[in-house]
Scaffold this motif. Sequence first.
Motif, short mmCIF file in Angstrom:
data_model
loop_
_atom_site.label_atom_id
_atom_site.label_comp_id
_atom_site.label_asym_id
_atom_site.label_seq_id
_atom_site.Cartn_x
_atom_site.Cartn_y
_atom_site.Cartn_z
N ARG A 315 0.88 -1.12 0.01
CA ARG A 315 -0.11 -0.13 -0.18
C ARG A 315 0.89 1.20 -0.07
NH1 ARG A 315 -2.26 0.78 4.49
NH2 ARG A 315 -4.07 1.79 3.81
N PRO A 316 0.49 2.50 -0.72
CA PRO A 316 1.18 3.50 -0.84
C PRO A 316 1.40 4.14 0.66
CG PRO A 316 -0.30 3.53 -2.49
CD PRO A 316 -0.65 2.32 -1.53
N GLN A 317 0.44 4.04 1.59
CA GLN A 317 0.52 4.56 2.85
C GLN A 317 1.68 3.97 3.31
OE1 GLN A 317 -2.08 3.76 1.48
NE2 GLN A 317 -3.89 4.77 1.74
N PHE A 318 1.80 2.60 3.47
CA PHE A 318 2.93 1.78 4.13
C PHE A 318 4.32 2.09 3.62
CE2 PHE A 318 5.13 -2.52 5.24
CZ PHE A 318 5.08 -2.05 6.67
N ALA A 319 4.38 2.27 2.15
CA ALA A 319 5.58 2.85 1.57
C ALA A 319 6.12 4.00 2.00
CB ALA A 319 5.36 2.72 0.12
N ALA A 320 5.21 5.15 2.16
CA ALA A 320 5.48 6.26 2.85
C ALA A 320 5.93 6.08 4.01
CB ALA A 320 4.34 7.28 2.52
N LEU A 321 5.24 5.51 4.85
CA LEU A 321 5.84 5.10 6.28
C LEU A 321 7.20 4.86 6.47
CD1 LEU A 321 5.13 5.25 9.26
CD2 LEU A 321 4.08 2.73 9.14
N VAL A 322 7.44 4.07 5.81
CA VAL A 322 9.03 3.30 5.77
C VAL A 322 10.00 4.01 4.95
CG1 VAL A 322 7.98 1.24 6.34
CG2 VAL A 322 8.55 1.29 4.00
N GLY A 323 9.65 4.96 4.06
CA GLY A 323 10.39 5.69 3.14
C GLY A 323 10.84 4.91 2.01
N TYR A 380 8.15 -4.50 6.90
CA TYR A 380 9.38 -3.93 6.70
C TYR A 380 10.33 -3.70 8.02
CZ TYR A 380 12.60 -0.59 4.50
OH TYR A 380 13.81 -0.10 3.66
N ARG A 381 11.56 -4.10 7.72
CA ARG A 381 12.53 -3.98 9.01
C ARG A 381 13.76 -3.37 8.79
NH1 ARG A 381 15.77 -9.48 11.27
NH2 ARG A 381 16.00 -9.84 9.05
N VAL A 414 28.37 -7.16 21.09
CA VAL A 414 27.27 -6.55 20.10
C VAL A 414 26.47 -5.48 20.47
CG1 VAL A 414 25.34 -7.64 18.71
CG2 VAL A 414 27.08 -9.08 19.23
N ARG A 415 26.31 -4.53 19.60
CA ARG A 415 25.33 -3.61 19.79
C ARG A 415 24.35 -3.65 18.48
NH1 ARG A 415 27.02 -4.07 23.90
NH2 ARG A 415 28.23 -2.68 25.36
N MET A 416 23.04 -3.36 18.91
CA MET A 416 21.96 -3.70 18.01
C MET A 416 20.84 -2.50 18.13
SD MET A 416 19.61 -7.03 17.17
CE MET A 416 21.06 -7.94 16.93
N ALA A 417 20.27 -2.38 16.87
CA ALA A 417 18.95 -1.63 17.11
C ALA A 417 18.05 -1.99 15.99
CB ALA A 417 19.27 -0.06 16.79
N GLN A 418 16.75 -2.22 16.16
CA GLN A 418 15.85 -2.95 15.20
C GLN A 418 14.69 -2.12 15.21
OE1 GLN A 418 15.65 -7.07 14.26
NE2 GLN A 418 17.28 -7.56 15.26
N GLN A 419 13.89 -2.15 13.98
CA GLN A 419 12.66 -1.27 13.79
C GLN A 419 11.89 -2.42 13.10
OE1 GLN A 419 13.81 2.37 12.13
NE2 GLN A 419 12.21 3.18 13.21
N PHE A 420 10.45 -2.89 13.41
CA PHE A 420 9.86 -3.78 12.68
C PHE A 420 8.54 -2.72 12.38
CE2 PHE A 420 12.40 -6.77 14.79
CZ PHE A 420 12.64 -7.72 14.06
N PHE A 421 8.14 -2.77 10.94
CA PHE A 421 7.07 -1.89 10.66
C PHE A 421 5.86 -2.88 10.16
CE2 PHE A 421 10.18 1.16 10.51
CZ PHE A 421 9.80 2.37 10.94
N TYR A 422 4.72 -2.83 10.74
CA TYR A 422 3.81 -3.82 10.07
C TYR A 422 2.45 -3.11 9.54
CZ TYR A 422 5.60 -8.18 11.86
OH TYR A 422 6.53 -9.21 12.32
N ASP A 423 1.84 -3.79 8.27
CA ASP A 423 0.52 -3.04 7.79
C ASP A 423 -0.47 -4.22 8.05
OD1 ASP A 423 -1.43 -1.93 6.54
OD2 ASP A 423 -0.08 -1.65 4.60
N PHE A 424 -1.25 -3.66 9.07
CA PHE A 424 -2.50 -4.53 9.31
C PHE A 424 -3.62 -4.14 8.94
CE2 PHE A 424 0.55 -5.79 13.09
CZ PHE A 424 0.77 -7.01 12.78
N THR A 425 -3.66 -3.05 8.18
CA THR A 425 -4.88 -2.29 7.82
C THR A 425 -6.23 -3.32 7.22
OG1 THR A 425 -3.48 -0.85 7.01
CG2 THR A 425 -5.83 -0.70 6.25
N ASN A 426 -5.73 -4.09 6.63
CA ASN A 426 -7.03 -5.22 6.31
C ASN A 426 -7.37 -6.04 7.26
OD1 ASN A 426 -5.79 -5.09 2.97
ND2 ASN A 426 -7.37 -3.86 3.88
#
Length: 775
Positions: A315-323, A380-381, A414-426
């Motif tokens: 979805r375009p909205q999800f693409a915009a959110l994750v850049g 998106y991760r 080890v040093r780590m930073a993570q982001q998980f984006f999910y689209d649950f719209t439907n």
Amino acid sequence: MSSRQGAALVCVLLDSTVMTDPAARAATGSGPKADVAHASAQMRPASPASHGTGRRTRIATAEETLNVTASRNAFRFSSAQHIADSATRISAEELINRNVVAATDLQQIVPNVTIQTMNGTSTVNYLVRGIGMNDYTQNAMPSVLTYVDGVAFPLAQMSNGMLFDLGSVDVVPGPVGTQHGQSETGGEINIQTADPTPQWHGGVSQDIASYARARSNFFLSGPLSPTLSWRLSGQSQQGGGWQTRPLDGAHLGDASQGALRSKLRWQPDDKTDITLTGHWVQDNSEVVTGKPFLNVQPVGTIPKMGFEQAVWDLRPQFAALVGRPAGIKPSEHNTFWGSDLRASRVLGPVTLSAISAFETERIAEYTDQDATQYATGDQYRNVVANSFSQEIDLRNTDRQSRFQWSVGAYYNRVRMAQQFFYDFTNYLPQRGYLSETSYRQNQQTFSQFAHASYRFAHDVTLFGGITHEADDRQLLGLRTRRFGVSDLHFDNEATSANQFSGVAGIQWQPTSKTMTYFKVSKGFKPGGFTANNTVIQQQLAPYKPETLLAYELGFKSDIISQVLRLNGAAFFYDYHDQQVLTSLLVPNYGPIGVFLNAPKSQVWGIELSAGLHPIKHVFLSGNMGYQRATYQNYQALDTTAVAAYAKAHNGTWQAFYTDYAGVDTGLPKLSLNGTAEYRFEPFRRYEWANGVDGSYRGAQALSPGVSSGPFLLPAYFLLGAHSTLRPASGRWSLTVYASNILQRHYQISAGMVTTTYYYIPAAPRFIGGRFGVSF
């Protein structure tokens, strides 16, 4: 040197299988880190050329010695026949012939090994003899650790793209860590890359195959001065995507990867060896998307597709959110780079060695994890992680002594930073929103190890080792943003472990060609955290460390020298607090993934490896593995029953649990693989090698106790072939090959997100050709 001997040298160099003579390596302080009685997999196997029959020439320099033969050895890794282990050692030539370009390809060569990608991503998980961890987030220490040139990779994904310009690959089962690196329950994958050489030479190759797949390789190696040598190598992979979208015929799965490696080796005298290595990998490849087979709470119709078809949607909205661009396909945008410094110095009766390494990964990954056209589990991760490690060891210099010993220490941060984006719209009415989960994680490990062996009369050797390991981990700043709904902030979590592991055994060498051994070993793996799509604090509760008590009885024999080799092993594993990926039911939300401990389970099995050279031109080899694993004490949420109840009761969640005591864990039970090759000279000064290879893997259950139905990955058999023509000069080689000749449609793994279950399909038939030149 005769022309045939020179040709043999060039051919071996082109295949990156030349290795220095073990005696010469020991003299310079760069030899194996293990004794003959019980060597670790860090031992550098001798070149096939150093054990062959036929005419031989010896090329000597102040730095190293090479043995070159005019004829190939029937069996490789002859020195490993005196090592009390059941490792599978694979030469660079076999890796090329079997088209091994990714870690997942190794499971078609090694018995009782499962190597699978997670949820259609580039994340790879290893299970050796049933010991492994399905860690999609890669924030835990793997049960099977990957080493590249002796450097431990604490995050398995860091080793992606490293399988080029190789010397060999070893797969070592069972608890390890008493002679190097970290303690592990499952074993290790050791990747040895090719080293700089004392003469200038190089090579390039181009591989073109079905689905517009192209692979290019090169290397250049030689001396910069009498004491300094250098090697540069690289690889490019493009195309090969075989999935299409039924709606519009859009293409998916093309590789787009480039990699470089540089090695600088300094040997100022015969007691000092220092190697500086740097590498870089850029992976922008598209990924294979799953095929849904069940949706227990559908929001729409599951698409019906052919084997080579897939559905995805962003979805375009999800693409915009994750850049990212709106038209992006499921794909990676990953960068891996690092460097290491390896040094050794002979100090009279002892040799001091050290490895310092820094590795980093930058992962940006979009996957359509519900494998449908709906926005019920698109992800998106982002991952930014780095690892620093330092290892140092001291061992006796005299490798012929009856008493062999080593002591050392290992540190990793080890040093780590993570982001998980999910689209649950439907995904309605349960969610219907976009979400982001982010966190940081710190980890450090410090271990000390010691190992010793003594060879008594009649070639009976006792050996033993011990490791102490302390591990600390902190999960920091975790939050979940449900856009337009609420923000959730969670308390920090921490966990630590402090345990011993070790090995003890006996080895007997009744003849120069026969060896048998028995050993008992204990493995240890620290605990960690679940950190993906977190909605309640309970999900972040640390899971406990796991331990494994292993018993192994084995033998190795060259029954008829250069004609028949047979090796075998039987094992029994007593597994405690096995770390398993299961589900937790969150009230008013539904099941969600979480790592927990299965209090007790068992694994047992056998492995056989054989080589046969019955007549002059024929070479046969094969492996067989059989394993069984059962839970002895384990209860888990029955997600199928939970989802069925919610569907029948208008979204109301109710927990149902199943007791899996005595139930099979679902591992593939039988694995077989083998090759047959016919090598001859059709014309004077030309060699023609023709081979076929096959592999069989038994069915794998997606849930414990499953023996039929959609939750079972069916067994499959694969057939491949290759044919290579090259002149005696070794200046070029021409190969044609095929994989999956029978066009088997099979699945390599499976996954589940929200309410959709899906398979990850394997590649169809590929037919290709490869041309290489050397200079």
